[in-house]
Structure formats: C-alpha cells, structure tokens
Design an enzyme around this catalytic site. Sequence first.
Site, PDB file in Angstrom:
ATOM      1  N   SER A  66       0.783  -1.234   0.000  1.00 39.94           N
ATOM      2  CA  SER A  66       0.000   0.000   0.000  1.00 39.94           C
ATOM      3  C   SER A  66       0.814   1.282   0.000  1.00 39.94           C
ATOM      4  O   SER A  66       0.231   2.371  -0.111  1.00 39.94           O
ATOM      5  CB  SER A  66      -0.957   0.016   1.204  1.00 39.94           C
ATOM      6  OG  SER A  66      -2.092  -0.772   0.931  1.00 39.94           O
ATOM      7  N   LYS A  69       0.217   3.787  -2.686  1.00 37.00           N
ATOM      8  CA  LYS A  69      -0.720   4.917  -2.604  1.00 37.00           C
ATOM      9  C   LYS A  69      -0.020   6.269  -2.480  1.00 37.00           C
ATOM     10  O   LYS A  69      -0.660   7.308  -2.650  1.00 37.00           O
ATOM     11  CB  LYS A  69      -1.682   4.704  -1.432  1.00 37.00           C
ATOM     12  CG  LYS A  69      -2.590   3.483  -1.572  1.00 37.00           C
ATOM     13  CD  LYS A  69      -3.563   3.387  -0.406  1.00 37.00           C
ATOM     14  CE  LYS A  69      -4.517   2.209  -0.555  1.00 37.00           C
ATOM     15  NZ  LYS A  69      -3.915   0.918  -0.154  1.00 37.00           N
ATOM     16  N   SER A 126      -5.879   3.658   4.673  1.00 38.55           N
ATOM     17  CA  SER A 126      -5.339   2.933   3.523  1.00 38.55           C
ATOM     18  C   SER A 126      -6.431   2.218   2.728  1.00 38.55           C
ATOM     19  O   SER A 126      -6.259   1.073   2.306  1.00 38.55           O
ATOM     20  CB  SER A 126      -4.277   1.925   3.980  1.00 38.55           C
ATOM     21  OG  SER A 126      -3.515   1.467   2.885  1.00 38.55           O
TER      22      SER A 126
END
Length: 395
Positions: A66, A69, A126
């Site tokens: 993640s 991102k 997230s």
Amino acid sequence: MLQRIRKRITVWLLLGCFTLNAVFMCASMQVWAAPDVSTPSYIVMEASTGQVICEQDADTRRSPASITKIMTLLITFEHIKSGRIHLDDQVTTSAYAKSMGGSQVYLEEGETQTLETMIKCIVISSGNDASVAVAEYIAGSESEFVKLMNEKAEALGLQNTHFEDCCGLTDSDNHYSSAKDVAIMSRELITKYPEVFEYTQIWMEDIEHKTNAGTSTFTLSSTNKLLKQYEWTTGLKTGSTSKALYCLSATANRDSMELIAVLMAAPDSKTRFQDAISLLNYGYSVSQMYRDENKDSLPVQKVEGGIEDTLYLTYAGPFEYLDTKGSNLSAVQKEISLPDSVKAPIAEGDAIGEAVYKIDGTRIGSVSILAAKSVDKAGYKDYWKKVWILYLMKR
C-alpha cells in the site's frame, strides 16, 4: 628517589594527554555506527536536499503493497493544484471500487463522498476502495490512472518502479518499486504538497456512510502507529501483503529538519516501526543543517548595450546544506561571484552569477544569482535619448 617519582609523574601526564587527545579526536570526527535493523531494504533521506544519509539494499525491486498509494496521492494533489479537481468535488464509488478487498473503508456502490473525505480514507485507513474511486474519478478508469502513475515515475527518474494498480493490492511481479524510489516519490509529495500533512497526522476521525440503506458512522483509524510511538512523526504511509511483507514510508520533523525513512520487506509490523525509529534517530544524530535564507542585498550589476545601464539581482532561493561529517557550520563562508558586466538583452530570471559556499576553502554548494527584471537591448532612439538626458543634466 625523587627523580624516579618525577619520571613516573611525567609518564602518567603524557599518557593522560594522549588519551584526552584521542577522545577529542574521536569526538571531532563524530563517527557513528549505522543502526542494526532487521529490515533488509531501507533508506534515510533528508527531504529538502534529497541527500541520502544511509541506505541498505535500497535499489532492489520489491513489492510495495500500500505504499503504492504515495504515488496515487501525488497524482491526486497534482490534479488539485492544477484546478482540474477540487477537495469539495463529489466522488461516486463504482461497483468495481466497492469490490476491492484488503484494507478498505467499506464504501457502497453508488455512495458519494467528497474528494477530501476520500483522501482521508486513503491516507488514514489505507482504503483500497477509496483509492480506486479517486483513480476512476480522475482518469475515468483505474487502468488509465495507472498510466499516469507510470508516466510520473518515469518523469521522476524512478528506474526500479512500475505500477499495475493504484493501491498495491496486486501480487503481480510487474508491480514493484524500491526503497530509494519510494523515498523519491515521498519527497516529491511532501515538499510540493505539504498540505498532505493535514491528513497524515490524523490518528482517528469519523466519516458518514450515506446510502440507500441509511446513514452510518465509520471510524477511520490510522495504520501508522508511529504517530503514537515517535513524537516527531508527520506521516506518511504503511503497507503490507503476504508478498511484500511489511513496508513503511515514515516522515518526521525534528528541529525543523524533515527526514524520510523508507523500509521494505520488514518481517513483521512491530519490527517495521521499531526499525523506522532506529533509522530516524540515527539520521538525526548524524545530521546538522546549514541554511541561508539569502535575504541580504546584492550589488547592482553593470549592463552593456541595454536600455538601462544597471540591473538589479536576486537569489534563486535559499541555500541548504546537510552535513553528516560533524563539520563546524559556523565556519561556512559565502562568496558572491559576478561578472564585471553583462550584455543586453537580458531576460528576467537569467542566471548572472552565483553565491558559492565553502568550508575551510572546500566548496559545499552554490545558489544561482538571477536577473530581477528584463533589460532590452538599446536601439538607435535609445542611445539618442541617453545623450539628450546627459546633455540636459550638464546644463
């Protein structure tokens, strides 16, 4: 007997002097050992200069999970700054966005949230579903948004990065980055769009889900435990999958110095945060920043063949130097280097000279000195005008 005692005293005094000298030499060298951490790939970078303080296996391509991102947020904030999208825009969740697994904020198909709320969902919790919803809003589809991500990675010179989705959920071997590349994209985000810190420092916040089934409250809870474990934490993004293991891009600000510590493939979540603290503490222990805001006045530059005979100058910006060698920064000297004159035409912003910074005669960096305004080349009429003015002044 007295002579023997005097000799012994002399020997002990000499040994003491040698010992003290050695201590002072070590102190002046300021040698620190790199921290012993379990995370295989890491890097510590100072944000304003981009200087690397320490690194290990930082160019190896790894699954970023993640922390992908970070690039999604970078593209988003670029679009906000350009005026193409706005924080109060309404973003609608598609069936595809809703279907995202992994970390999510449980958006329903057809549910609308402001872009700012979606950003909070991405940064704090997230949310994979929020990431895809924003990607679709900006580019029409996730695949088109991923093209923007890869174009930006290329523009930043990231040689060990390639994206296949906008949230890092994929296990594809063709979705990868490196600790150094993540640090570079993190630096781009926090230095160009520091407003991201308004979201990365939130520990908990409630949002409302408004759907056909009614209204419900959902609590966003930060995945970045450093917010509670390290007092200087400012951000940035966590990530974990079974393939990537545990990743983190951690930012901290201490004594007005912003550091970025990126860790990839940590064995577990606890180690990820402990290693980040060790790396950040190390970075701060070996670093000191020299800053010159360059507010002092500059000499007026002589111009040849211009409508005007003189030119005002300005600095390109402040000067920053990160020292990790224990140098005496009070000994930094600044030298202004300018030509005797410049020839017109001159455009505003043209480089005219430079301010050179040195320590003990060794150059450590420079800042360009620029033309504060344009000066056009003088024509026939301009020369006659100058002659006429001189004539009037002598009368």
